[in-house]
Write an enzyme that holds these catalytic residues in place. Structure first.
Site: not given
Length: 208
Positions: A12-14, A91, A93, A108, A110
């Site tokens: 959870g760094t973001n 992560m 789907i 999102n 990336h």
């Protein structure tokens, strides 16, 4: 004020970058009101708890199919009146129904400059391994809207980061986080919450 839901699977760094940005007043007209984790041991849940943010755990193994899991996720998001969804290292789907319901409302991050090193199989350190193997001089991060194509949605913001000759996948990953991801993700979310993003075809226009 828009309700922001953050989907996580790991450290959870973001998520932390978003929380810190909100505390600094950098996410205008938006508030993180929900964190959904796909793993019960995700440290991101501790970050949510420490900041008094409601959290839910949705384990994929508890659902018979991707569609069932996605329906459960949509139900949680709708029950909590989530206006915009942020994938921050999520992560698991999900089916195409989720981006269809939340059209141009799922964001999102990336860790590369899309369309380079993106799509199926390009996640985590795999992205940076591929970039170094190719010998690129510049990598970076991309914030984009999510559609039915993996990493194929309209690009909101990109931030280049220099690649050093002695970089390892780990050092490149950390530099891209610090110099790009943790800066442009909160910025993109803030622009969305202010109503400043307009999607035209496959392009995002930032309105002033």
């Amino acid at each position: 004020m828009l309700n922001i839901g953050v989907l996580v699977s790991g450290g959870g760094t973001n998520l932390q970058a978003l929380i810190d940005a909100e505390k600094r007043g950098e996410i205008e007209n938006g508030k993180i009101t929900l964190v959904v984790a796909s793993r019960s041991d995700a440290y991101a849940l501790e970050r949510a708890k420490n900041n008094n943010i409601k959290s839910e755990v949705l384990l994929r193994k508890n659902y018979a199919s991707t569609d069932d899991y996605s329906d459960a996720l949509l139900e949680v998001l709708e029950e909590n009146n989530i206006d915009v969804v942020v994938l921050a290292g999520f992560m698991t789907i999900i089916s195409s129904r989720v981006p269809q319901v939340y059209r141009n409302r799922i964001i999102n991050i990336h860790p590369a400059l899309i369309p380079s090193f993106c799509g199926k199989g390009y996640y985590g350190l795999h992205v940076h391994e591929a970039a170094l193997e190719r010998g690129v001089k510049v990598s970076g991060a991309t914030v984009h809207f999510v559609n039915e194509v993996c990493d194929g949605g309209p690009i909101i913001i990109q931030q280049p980061v220099a690649v050093m000759d002695d970089d390892t996948p780990e050092t490149l990953q950390k530099r891209i986080m610090v110099e790009a991801e943790w800066k442009i993700l909160p910025k993109a979310v803030s622009l969305f919450c202010q109503g400043k993003l307009e999607v035209v075809g496959n392009r995002v226009i930032v309105k002033e």
